[in-house]
Structures are given as structure tokens and as C-alpha cells.
Design an enzyme around this catalytic site. Structure first.
Site, PDB file in Angstrom:
ATOM      1  N   PRO A 142     -26.427  -8.575  -2.799  1.00  0.00           N
ATOM      2  CA  PRO A 142     -26.948  -6.669  -2.662  1.00  0.00           C
ATOM      3  C   PRO A 142     -28.740  -6.946  -2.253  1.00  0.00           C
ATOM      4  O   PRO A 142     -29.484  -7.192  -2.442  1.00  0.00           O
ATOM      5  CB  PRO A 142     -27.233  -6.465  -4.496  1.00  0.00           C
ATOM      6  CG  PRO A 142     -26.045  -7.688  -5.582  1.00  0.00           C
ATOM      7  CD  PRO A 142     -26.361  -8.522  -3.698  1.00  0.00           C
ATOM      8  N   LYS A 180     -27.046  -5.354   4.857  1.00  0.00           N
ATOM      9  CA  LYS A 180     -25.413  -4.669   5.091  1.00  0.00           C
ATOM     10  C   LYS A 180     -25.364  -3.614   6.013  1.00  0.00           C
ATOM     11  O   LYS A 180     -25.543  -4.122   7.074  1.00  0.00           O
ATOM     12  CB  LYS A 180     -25.163  -5.917   4.004  1.00  0.00           C
ATOM     13  CG  LYS A 180     -24.944  -7.230   4.209  1.00  0.00           C
ATOM     14  CD  LYS A 180     -23.835  -6.783   2.620  1.00  0.00           C
ATOM     15  CE  LYS A 180     -23.853  -6.571   1.260  1.00  0.00           C
ATOM     16  NZ  LYS A 180     -24.903  -6.625   0.292  1.00  0.00           N
ATOM     17  N   THR A 181     -25.841  -3.297   4.774  1.00  0.00           N
ATOM     18  CA  THR A 181     -25.600  -1.618   5.413  1.00  0.00           C
ATOM     19  C   THR A 181     -25.933  -1.072   6.663  1.00  0.00           C
ATOM     20  O   THR A 181     -25.696  -0.170   7.725  1.00  0.00           O
ATOM     21  CB  THR A 181     -25.645  -0.828   3.842  1.00  0.00           C
ATOM     22  OG1 THR A 181     -25.155  -0.849   3.558  1.00  0.00           O
ATOM     23  CG2 THR A 181     -25.453   0.727   4.632  1.00  0.00           C
ATOM     24  N   GLU A 196     -47.928 -18.015 -22.833  1.00  0.00           N
ATOM     25  CA  GLU A 196     -48.277 -18.050 -21.050  1.00  0.00           C
ATOM     26  C   GLU A 196     -48.866 -19.480 -20.683  1.00  0.00           C
ATOM     27  O   GLU A 196     -49.159 -20.258 -20.313  1.00  0.00           O
ATOM     28  CB  GLU A 196     -48.510 -16.838 -20.971  1.00  0.00           C
ATOM     29  CG  GLU A 196     -48.002 -15.692 -20.992  1.00  0.00           C
ATOM     30  CD  GLU A 196     -46.813 -15.425 -20.632  1.00  0.00           C
ATOM     31  OE1 GLU A 196     -46.857 -16.444 -19.946  1.00  0.00           O
ATOM     32  OE2 GLU A 196     -45.917 -14.937 -20.948  1.00  0.00           O
ATOM     33  N   HIS A 230     -46.834 -22.503 -20.873  1.00  0.00           N
ATOM     34  CA  HIS A 230     -46.389 -22.740 -19.140  1.00  0.00           C
ATOM     35  C   HIS A 230     -47.047 -23.182 -18.558  1.00  0.00           C
ATOM     36  O   HIS A 230     -47.265 -23.884 -17.606  1.00  0.00           O
ATOM     37  CB  HIS A 230     -45.602 -21.068 -18.466  1.00  0.00           C
ATOM     38  CG  HIS A 230     -44.882 -20.547 -19.609  1.00  0.00           C
ATOM     39  ND1 HIS A 230     -43.260 -21.663 -19.434  1.00  0.00           N
ATOM     40  CD2 HIS A 230     -44.750 -19.443 -20.313  1.00  0.00           C
ATOM     41  CE1 HIS A 230     -42.675 -20.430 -20.357  1.00  0.00           C
ATOM     42  NE2 HIS A 230     -43.205 -19.212 -20.633  1.00  0.00           N
ATOM     43  N   ASP A 279     -37.548 -17.838 -21.674  1.00  0.00           N
ATOM     44  CA  ASP A 279     -37.095 -19.472 -21.220  1.00  0.00           C
ATOM     45  C   ASP A 279     -36.376 -20.058 -21.439  1.00  0.00           C
ATOM     46  O   ASP A 279     -35.485 -21.025 -21.143  1.00  0.00           O
ATOM     47  CB  ASP A 279     -38.316 -19.713 -22.073  1.00  0.00           C
ATOM     48  CG  ASP A 279     -39.702 -18.355 -21.756  1.00  0.00           C
ATOM     49  OD1 ASP A 279     -39.302 -17.864 -20.847  1.00  0.00           O
ATOM     50  OD2 ASP A 279     -40.476 -18.575 -22.163  1.00  0.00           O
TER      51      ASP A 279
HETATM   52  P1  ADP Z   1     -26.772  -4.089   1.232  1.00  0.00           P
HETATM   53  O1  ADP Z   1     -26.556  -3.072   2.279  1.00  0.00           O
HETATM   54  O2  ADP Z   1     -26.778  -5.721   1.798  1.00  0.00           O
HETATM   55  O3  ADP Z   1     -27.033  -4.217  -0.291  1.00  0.00           O
HETATM   56  P2  ADP Z   1     -29.392  -2.222   2.579  1.00  0.00           P
HETATM   57  O4  ADP Z   1     -28.357  -2.401   3.668  1.00  0.00           O
HETATM   58  O5  ADP Z   1     -27.995  -1.442   1.792  1.00  0.00           O
HETATM   59  O6  ADP Z   1     -28.575  -3.324   1.611  1.00  0.00           O
HETATM   60  O7  ADP Z   1     -30.467  -2.074   2.220  1.00  0.00           O
HETATM   61  C1  ADP Z   1     -31.449  -1.453   1.371  1.00  0.00           C
HETATM   62  C2  ADP Z   1     -32.130  -0.839   1.960  1.00  0.00           C
HETATM   63  O8  ADP Z   1     -33.229  -2.089   2.541  1.00  0.00           O
HETATM   64  C3  ADP Z   1     -32.827  -0.840   3.503  1.00  0.00           C
HETATM   65  O9  ADP Z   1     -32.344   0.224   4.016  1.00  0.00           O
HETATM   66  C4  ADP Z   1     -33.901  -1.309   3.974  1.00  0.00           C
HETATM   67  O10 ADP Z   1     -34.865  -0.307   3.712  1.00  0.00           O
HETATM   68  C5  ADP Z   1     -34.401  -2.557   3.960  1.00  0.00           C
HETATM   69  N1  ADP Z   1     -33.759  -3.365   3.513  1.00  0.00           N
HETATM   70  C6  ADP Z   1     -32.900  -4.711   3.486  1.00  0.00           C
HETATM   71  N2  ADP Z   1     -32.605  -5.556   4.313  1.00  0.00           N
HETATM   72  C7  ADP Z   1     -33.976  -5.064   5.030  1.00  0.00           C
HETATM   73  C8  ADP Z   1     -33.872  -6.487   6.738  1.00  0.00           C
HETATM   74  N3  ADP Z   1     -33.190  -7.636   6.671  1.00  0.00           N
HETATM   75  N4  ADP Z   1     -34.865  -5.552   7.103  1.00  0.00           N
HETATM   76  C9  ADP Z   1     -35.094  -4.295   6.989  1.00  0.00           C
HETATM   77  N5  ADP Z   1     -35.302  -3.974   6.240  1.00  0.00           N
HETATM   78  C10 ADP Z   1     -34.759  -4.410   4.828  1.00  0.00           C
HETATM   79 ZN    ZN Z   2     -42.483 -17.489 -21.732  1.00  0.00          ZN
HETATM   80 MG    MG Z   3     -24.598  -1.220   0.702  1.00  0.00          MG
END
Ligand code: ADP
Ligand code: ZN
Ligand code: MG
Length: 632
Positions: free
Chosen positions: A222, A226-227, A442, A445, A518
Site C-alpha cells: 500500500p 500504484k493509483t 532504551e 537497546h 520487542d
Molecule cells: P497506492 O495506490 O499504491 O496505495 P497511491 O498511489 O494511492 O498508493 O499513493 C498515495 C499518495 O502517496 C500519492 O497520492 C502520492 O502523493 C504519494 N506517493 C506514493 N508513491 C509515490 C511516488 N512514487 N512518487 C510520488 N508520490 C508518491
Molecule cells: Zn524496546
Molecule cells: Mg491506491
């Protein structure tokens, strides 16, 4: 009655029904019509919140959108902007400004029912009723000729919108996104270039007889963009972009999902060349036999999708892109040639990618001169593009909160902490004793980390409680990026994770619950070493499990006998215990430094890696042997 008169009555009747439809859906229920949604920038939304203009906010985690209304807006326009996943900042900000908010889950079936009933049912009733009346009148006029019955026959007219998809039609040029807006995904972009060029000029391809891919599947964790990439393809090619989310299909009336798909492709074929983007395709495309409670609706939708993809004329130039972060759950039928046969990995960005993404988002905000983004990129291994965008945004919010007009390096560093560990939590007040325990924990660690050859240097130690529930944390940042972890590094990491608990045991002879996270991480790393990485002496290079979900984390599923499973548990236990012993020994050897640093930390609450190393290596007779230390 003659034909002309019949036609005229019919026309009047249709006009009246239309007016009734428009009246009912627009005047009576404007708030549930989607018509008046204005898309705004996230920053606009935030400044509206800060200015106290916002009345009500609805957060939709399914579609990643925020919808809100403004106070002094008589017509109650709806504004829409992006909801960043994991935006831990947003809710506190809304609370702070007394904004009413509600979170909504993608399933809006209740609203949908009401909406359907009111906007379609009512006009339908008027329509049918009117038809019946006219029918009766006509019949009276015509004597007993019941050959005509168009009231019922035309009732379907009122239902015209029933199967309409909500695929948002955005003219390609208006996605406003190009490849320049996507950083750190060069391979993915390269794979998409061909699609762009096909969309720009489908004739060139068909003239030769080349078949362009119909569909490509963007897979990755996520927030990796991708979008964004899909939108960029449309933007680059300058073609219309139809987006729909898989989660919108499910939980609807039976048959509606399929109708939506049909309609989506119909609309798309009218606008070809164009892009159809199906976000979160796993919601519809789950393997059909994978779930016990089969979902007929989803299956129907999936079948429709498959048949549309086979059916449409590829010459026209419709490219279907889809995105998912759980590719392993997809139905095999979707991945067959001619469907989503191209798989484009969209992975988490590497160091250079992170810096480039930060730069893109930093360009949108005002920064103090001399900001070093590479430091931020270095301290955020594993962060997604969305996380990085969020870091910049957090920093900007912090600058505003502190009444400054530019973002400082300090803001950025602080927001890294916020994104990693959550906001500082002022309401948690630790007693002096608890503070002491956390300080030792801490420091434990940190010292173990400093004494391991394979561990990244400590850059910061803090005992300020965070909203994530952490009472403190030790940050380690690698100087350069690693793509492989050696067995020694993995073992060192387990030892570092055990360092907190070991310090508590050593100094207080007592254990606290503070180490639970941890312990969990150490155990899952040890388990992965045994079952996935073939790093245990006992089993060697045998895969004892396979990973359940590559992009969403989650451990391995065992693929071995029960007896072996028991042995695995024993081996995992041995590895963790080994790390625990290493940690105890290291801290025992350096206990004077442990005392000194822990008390210093307790006083200062946050110390830098430099301060830490200065005390640790100060030559007062207790400094660890330099040869043993990582940095030599
Ligand atoms: P996904 O669809 O993979 O979950 P999104 O495309 O929705 O991710 O990304 C969410 C936001 O994060 C985007 O609108 C952008 O602002 C930022 N973002 C994510 N990946 C990139 C990237 N490779 N370059 C620039 N901005 C990014
Ligand atoms: Zn710890
Ligand atoms: Mg998405």
C-alpha cells in the site's frame, strides 16, 4: 385515436416524468446526489480546517477520500480530497478544531437503499401512476381497446440510471498527473511507457498487426504509488481515465456489480482510447474457490469483468489497469493471457527513490534554505511514497502550528518520529521510576546496537511517550542501504531487540510489559530465519513455509509436519535465547556506561546518537574495547 395524438400524449407524459425525476432527485435530496462534489487539494482542506471553516467531515477509508461541508455555505456543497492512509495526524487536528467527523466504511448500502428508493422509486411511482391514469383516459377515449399499455411499458425509463457505474470520468488531461509526479518507480514507469505510446497512437500498432497488452496489473505494498502511476499513464497519454474501486462493487444488490462493469466498459468504449482503472481489484477478483462463504454477487461481477475484457475490441485502445496489494489471492482466470497478463511490481522505494519522492512533495511546500532531504530519506527505510508524502505534510503542519512560514529541518526530523512512532503524547505522564525503567530499557537497546558489528548506528534515543503506545524508542539509521541481510546481521538484530528487556533484568531484576513489541519482533525474525531464509543450523536450506502475503506483511504459513513444527518452535526459541544471552553479556560488560547513559537520558528525555556515542566511548576506564565496536 390517431397516431399523432398518441405520440403527443406520450411526449408530454415523458416530459412530466422527467421534470418529476429532476425535482425529486435534485431539490429534495441534494445532499445525496453526487453532482455537487468539488475536488480540492489536501492542503486546501487543512487550511479550511485551520481557519475553522469546516462543518462536518466524513473520512472514507475504503476509497481514501475525505468529504466535507463548510459552515457558511448555504447550498451545502460537498468538497472532496484525498485521505492519506495512516494519517495519524488528521484526527487530532480535527479534534483540536472541534470539527465533527465520522468515518465511513466503503459499504454504504444503507444510504444507497434510501437513495435508490427516493431517487428512483418515487419518480417510478409517479411514472407508473401517471401511465396508469393516462392509460385509463385513453381507454375511455378509445372505447375498450386495451392494445395499448405504455404506462407500464415505459416504466423502465425511470430506471435508466440503475446500472450506471460510478466510474468517475476524468478527462485524461485532467488527471493532471504525469510520470514526473511519480518518483522512485523507474522500472514500473518503463513497463508502462509502451502502454502510453499505444494509447497515444493505437493506429500505429494496429497497422503492423501488433497486439498491445489489454491489461496490466500493478502489484505492490500500500502507498507505493500504484493509483498515482495509473493516473500518470492517462495523463502522459492524454486520454480519459475511468477509475473504479473494487470495493465499490461488492456488497451491492445482486446483479448490480455486473451491471456496473458492463456500463463502465460501455462508457469506456465510447471514449476510447482511454484507460479503465480498477483499484483494489482483489475485492472482486478473489479466487473464486478461496472463500468458504461464496459470494454470488462478487462472482457475477468477476465473470462480467472477465467477459468484458475478452470481448472488447482491442483495436480501439482501451487499456485496463488494475492495482492490488494481495496478488496471491487473485483468481487465476484474471491473470490469463489477454487479461491482466502483465504484472508490474511497484515496490517500496529505495534510498534514492525516497529522496526523490521527498523532493517532489517538498516542492509543494515552502522550505527554509539548506534543507537536507537525504537525512530524512536515510532515516526512513521501509517507508512508502505515501508515508513520505505524509512526512512532508506533517512537517508543514508543525511549522504552521509553531507560527512559522517555512518548514525547517527540525520539523522534518520530528515528523519522521511522528510517522514512525506516533505523535508525542502529553497525557501520558510517567512516574520518575517508570521513566528510569524506560531509560534503562532504551539505553539497553542502544548499547547492544553499538556493540554489534552488524547493527546500524544509533541516531537518537528518546523516552517521550508516543500515541502509538511506545514509551520511548531508539532509532538506528544505516549509512547506506542493504538489500540483503546476512545471518549475522539477523542474529545481531535479535540481540538488539532483546537489549531492552536484558537491561531491565540486569538493573532491576524485574521484567515489565514494555518489551512486548520487542519480543514479538525478535520472535518473528527468528521464525523467518528458520522457516523462510534457511538460516538455522538445524534445518539448513529447507523452506518450511511460504509467505502468506508478500506486500502486507504477515508471517509464513507452515508447510511441514506437526513434528517438524514443534522442532521449529524449539529452534526459534533457541535463536531468541541466544540473542538474549548476547544482550545480557554485552550489557553486563558495559554496565557502568549503561548507568551513566540511562541517567543522562532520563534527565534529557531525548538524546542524539552523537551524545550517546560520546558518553559510550569517553575514555574513563569503562569504555568498551574499541576493537569490538562497529565503527572501527
Ligand atoms: P497506492 O495506490 O499504491 O496505495 P497511491 O498511489 O494511492 O498508493 O499513493 C498515495 C499518495 O502517496 C500519492 O497520492 C502520492 O502523493 C504519494 N506517493 C506514493 N508513491 C509515490 C511516488 N512514487 N512518487 C510520488 N508520490 C508518491
Ligand atoms: Zn524496546
Ligand atoms: Mg491506491
Amino acid at each position: 385515436m390517431n397516431d399523432q395524438k398518441k405520440r403527443r400524449t406520450m411526449l408530454i407524459y415523458i416530459i412530466v416524468a422527467l421534470i418529476a425525476y429532476v425535482l425529486v432527485s435534485n431539490l429534495l435530496f441534494p445532499q445525496i446526489r453526487n453532482a455537487q462534489i468539488t475536488t480540492v487539494e489536501y492542503s486546501t482542506f487543512l487550511s479550511d480546517v485551520e481557519d475553522g471553516k469546516v462543518k462536518e467531515v466524513e473520512l472514507n477509508t475504503g476509497t481514501n477520500t475525505i468529504r466535507y461541508t463548510q459552515k457558511d455555505d448555504a447550498e451545502s456543497h460537498i468538497y472532496e480530497t484525498t485521505l492519506f492512509p495512516n494519517d495519524t495526524q488528521l484526527v487530532p487536528v480535527l479534534r483540536e478544531h472541534d470539527v465533527e467527523f465520522s468515518a465511513s466504511i466503503p459499504n454504504q448500502s444503507n444510504d444507497l437503499w434510501l437513495y435508490m428508493l427516493l431517487s428512483y422509486g418515487l419518480p417510478l411511482l409517479i411514472f407508473l401512476g401517471g401511465g396508469w391514469l393516462i392509460n385509463r383516459r385513453l381507454r375511455k377515449q378509445m372505447g375498450d381497446d386495451n392494445s395499448m399499455n405504455f404506462g407500464g411499458g415505459f416504466g423502465g425509463f425511470g430506471m435508466g440510471g440503475l446500472g450506471k457505474s460510478n466510474a468517475k470520468m476524468v478527462k485524461g488531461e485532467e488527471t493532471g498527473v504525469t510520470f514526473k509526479d511519480v518518483a522512485g518507480q523507474d522500472e514500473a514507469k518503463e513497463s508502462l511507457v509502451e502502454i502510453v505510446s499505444f494509447l497515444k497512437n493505437p493506429d500505429k500498432y494496429t497497422a503492423i498487426g501488433a497486439r498491445c497488452p489489454r491489461g496490466a496489473l500493478l502489484v505492490g505494498p500500500p502507498g507505493t504509488g500504484k493509483t498515482l502511476l495509473a493516473r500518470a499513464v492517462a495523463g502522459e497519454a492524454g486520454v480519459p481515465f475511468f477509475q473504479i474501486s473494487g470495493s465499490e462493487f461488492v456488497e451491492m444488490f445482486v446483479g448490480r456489480g455486473a451491471a456496473k462493469v458492463r456500463d463502465l466498459f460501455k462508457q469506456a468504449s465510447e471514449k476510447a482510447p482511454c484507460i479503465v482503472f480498477i483499484d483494489e481489484i482483489d475485492a472482486v477478483g478473489k479466487s473464486r474457490d478461496s472463500s468458504l462463504n461464496s459470494n454470488d454477487e462478487r462472482e457475477q461481477t468477476l465473470n462480467q469483468l472477465l467477459s468484458e475484457m475478452d470481448g472488447f475490441d482491442n483495436q480501439k485502445g482501451i487499456v485496463v489497469l488494475a492495482a492490488t496489494n494481495r496478488p496471491e489471492t487473485l483468481d487465476q482466470a484474471l491473470l490469463r493471457p489477454g487479461r491482466f497478463d502483465r504484472r508490474i511490481p511497484v515496490e517500496l522505494p529505495d534510498l534514492a527513490g525516497r529522496e526523490a519522492i521527498l523532493k517532489i512533495h517538498a516542492d509543494d511546500v515552502k522550505m527554509e534554505p539548506g534543507i537536507d532531504l537525504s537525512v530524512i530519506a536515510k532515516s526512513t527505510p521501509g517507508a512508502s511514497g505515501a508515508d513520505l508524502a505524509n512526512i512532508i505534510n506533517e512537517a508543514a503542519l508543525r511549522a504552521v502550528r509553531n507560527g512559522r512560514s517555512r518548514v525547517s529541518q527540525e520539523d522534518l526530523l520530528e515528523s519522521v518520529d511522528v510517522v514512525i512512532a506516533g505523535e508525542k503524547k502529553k497525557s501520558t505522564v510517567l512516574s520518575e521510576h517508570e521513566k528510569e525503567v524506560v531509560s534503562y530499557h532504551e539505553t539497553g537497546h542502544a548499547i547492544v546496537a553499538a556493540m554489534q558489528k552488524g547493527s546500524a548506528p544509533v541516531t537518537k534515543i528518546t523516552i517521550v511517550p508516543r500515541t502509538s503506545g511506545a514509551l520511548g524508542f531508539t532509532m538506528q539509521v544505516d549509512e547506506d542501504e542493504h538489500f540483503l541481510t546476512t545471518r549475522q546481521q539477523a542474529k545481531d538484530k535479535i540481540a538488539v531487540l532483546c537489549g531492552g528487556r536484558a537491561a531491565e533484568e540486569l538493573i532491576f531484576g524485574e521484567m515489565t510489559t514494555g518489551a512486548s513489541n520487542d519480543i514479538e519482533r525478535a520472535t518473528s525474525l527468528a521464525r523467518a530465519m528458520v522457516t523462510q531464509y534457511g538460516m538455522s543450523e538445524k534445518f539448513g536450506m529447507v523452506a518450511l513455509g511460504h509467505q502468506r502475503n508478500r506486500y502486507l506483511g504477515g508471517g509464513a504459513e507452515l508447510t511441514c509436519s506437526e513434528g517438524t513444527a514443534q522442532e521449529i518452535d524449539a529452534e526459534v526459541q533457541r535463536l531468541v535465547e541466544e540473542g538474549h544471552q548476547t544482550a545480557l553479556r554485552t550489557l553486563q560488560e558495559n554496565r557502568f556506561k549503561l548507568h551513566e547513559i540511562a541517567h543522562y537520558l532520563q534527565r534529557k528525555e531525548t538524546i542524539t546518537g552523537e551524545e550517546f556515542m560520546n558518553i559510550l566511548t569517553r575514555d574513563d576506564g569503562f569504555a568498551p574495547k574499541m576493537a569490538a565496536m562497529k565503527r572501527d
